[in-house]
Design a protein around this motif. Structure first.
Motif, mmCIF file in Angstrom:
data_model
loop_
_atom_site.group_PDB
_atom_site.id
_atom_site.type_symbol
_atom_site.label_atom_id
_atom_site.label_comp_id
_atom_site.label_asym_id
_atom_site.label_seq_id
_atom_site.Cartn_x
_atom_site.Cartn_y
_atom_site.Cartn_z
ATOM 1 N N LEU A 29 144.799 29.749 6.248
ATOM 2 C CA LEU A 29 144.887 28.336 5.926
ATOM 3 C C LEU A 29 145.129 27.577 7.230
ATOM 4 C CD1 LEU A 29 145.085 26.116 3.756
ATOM 5 C CD2 LEU A 29 147.517 26.601 3.631
ATOM 6 N N VAL A 30 144.205 26.688 7.583
ATOM 7 C CA VAL A 30 144.305 25.923 8.823
ATOM 8 C C VAL A 30 144.791 24.523 8.489
ATOM 9 C CG1 VAL A 30 143.041 25.050 10.809
ATOM 10 C CG2 VAL A 30 142.412 27.246 9.818
ATOM 11 N N ARG A 31 145.826 24.080 9.212
ATOM 12 C CA ARG A 31 146.385 22.748 8.974
ATOM 13 C C ARG A 31 146.427 21.946 10.261
ATOM 14 N NH1 ARG A 31 151.352 24.591 5.211
ATOM 15 N NH2 ARG A 31 150.188 24.745 3.286
ATOM 16 N N PHE A 32 145.986 20.694 10.156
ATOM 17 C CA PHE A 32 146.144 19.731 11.241
ATOM 18 C C PHE A 32 147.307 18.818 10.883
ATOM 19 C CE2 PHE A 32 141.626 20.584 12.145
ATOM 20 C CZ PHE A 32 141.676 20.669 13.525
ATOM 21 N N GLU A 33 148.110 18.467 11.879
ATOM 22 C CA GLU A 33 149.159 17.471 11.671
ATOM 23 C C GLU A 33 148.632 16.169 12.248
ATOM 24 O OE1 GLU A 33 152.726 18.926 13.447
ATOM 25 O OE2 GLU A 33 152.868 20.613 12.065
ATOM 26 N N MET A 94 143.462 27.200 17.532
ATOM 27 C CA MET A 94 144.461 27.487 16.505
ATOM 28 C C MET A 94 145.563 28.380 17.059
ATOM 29 S SD MET A 94 142.083 28.207 13.177
ATOM 30 C CE MET A 94 140.955 29.321 13.973
ATOM 31 N N THR A 97 151.301 30.787 13.085
ATOM 32 C CA THR A 97 152.654 30.278 12.877
ATOM 33 C C THR A 97 153.604 31.381 12.415
ATOM 34 O OG1 THR A 97 152.225 29.701 10.568
ATOM 35 C CG2 THR A 97 151.788 28.007 12.236
ATOM 36 N N GLU A 101 151.835 31.906 2.688
ATOM 37 C CA GLU A 101 152.067 31.302 1.383
ATOM 38 C C GLU A 101 151.129 31.972 0.388
ATOM 39 O OE1 GLU A 101 149.382 27.307 1.027
ATOM 40 O OE2 GLU A 101 151.229 27.118 2.139
ATOM 41 N N SER A 111 148.133 33.967 2.126
ATOM 42 C CA SER A 111 147.356 33.206 3.109
ATOM 43 C C SER A 111 148.199 33.057 4.364
ATOM 44 C CB SER A 111 147.024 31.805 2.591
ATOM 45 O OG SER A 111 146.170 31.855 1.494
ATOM 46 N N ILE A 113 149.183 30.999 7.581
ATOM 47 C CA ILE A 113 149.117 29.586 7.929
ATOM 48 C C ILE A 113 148.911 29.482 9.434
ATOM 49 C CG2 ILE A 113 150.326 27.389 7.950
ATOM 50 C CD1 ILE A 113 151.813 28.337 5.452
ATOM 51 N N LYS A 115 148.234 26.864 12.726
ATOM 52 C CA LYS A 115 148.375 25.483 13.186
ATOM 53 C C LYS A 115 147.179 25.167 14.079
ATOM 54 C CE LYS A 115 151.352 22.391 15.771
ATOM 55 N NZ LYS A 115 152.561 22.293 16.585
#
Length: 134
Positions: A29-33, A94, A97, A101, A111, A113, A115
């Motif tokens: 799971l790739v997340r952008f802040e 990327m 982290t 989850e 998954s 995670i 960043k």
């Protein structure tokens, strides 16, 4: 790198080997802040080393300036001249982290995670020796 850690080395010919049975239930799971930063990949045809021998990671490499498709990288009296080129496919920078989850609510499947720091759409190519300004 993530593929290699999960699935082993890619052999180069043909598609990569399928993941081992233990990794088949994994997802990333790739997340952008906020809005992703625009990054530029540097392609330098020389060796970059620090004078004191310290690692290059996290160090100031120089001042990167772009005007149109022309680009310069200046560090003290040394200047590299190059050109900007669009990448055929964008890249995402990327970082793992170490967090996990449940995958779509399934507590058995996990998954990873990741960043995401930014998107690389262009690269700066420096293929000459630096010019010295005195």
């Amino acid at each position: 790198r993530v593929w290699r850690e999960l699935c082993g080395p890619w052999r180069g010919a043909g598609p990569p080997a399928p993941p081992p049975k233990a990794a088949r239930g994994m997802a990333a799971l790739v997340r952008f802040e906020g809005k992703p930063a625009e990054l530029i990949l540097l392609e330098i045809q020389s060796m970059a080393i620090m004078d004191d021998g310290s690692p290059l990671a996290g160090q100031f490499l120089g001042l990167l300036q772009a005007k149109g498709n022309a680009v310069t990288l200046t560090n003290g009296p040394r200047t590299l001249y190059g050109k900007l080129q669009d990448l055929p496919k964008p890249l995402v920078l990327m970082e793992r982290t170490g967090q996990e989850e449940p995958f779509r609510g399934d507590k058995v499947r996990k998954s990873f995670i990741l960043k995401a720091h930014g998107v690389v759409r262009r690269k700066a190519i420096f293929n000459q020796r630096p010019q010295l300004s005195v």
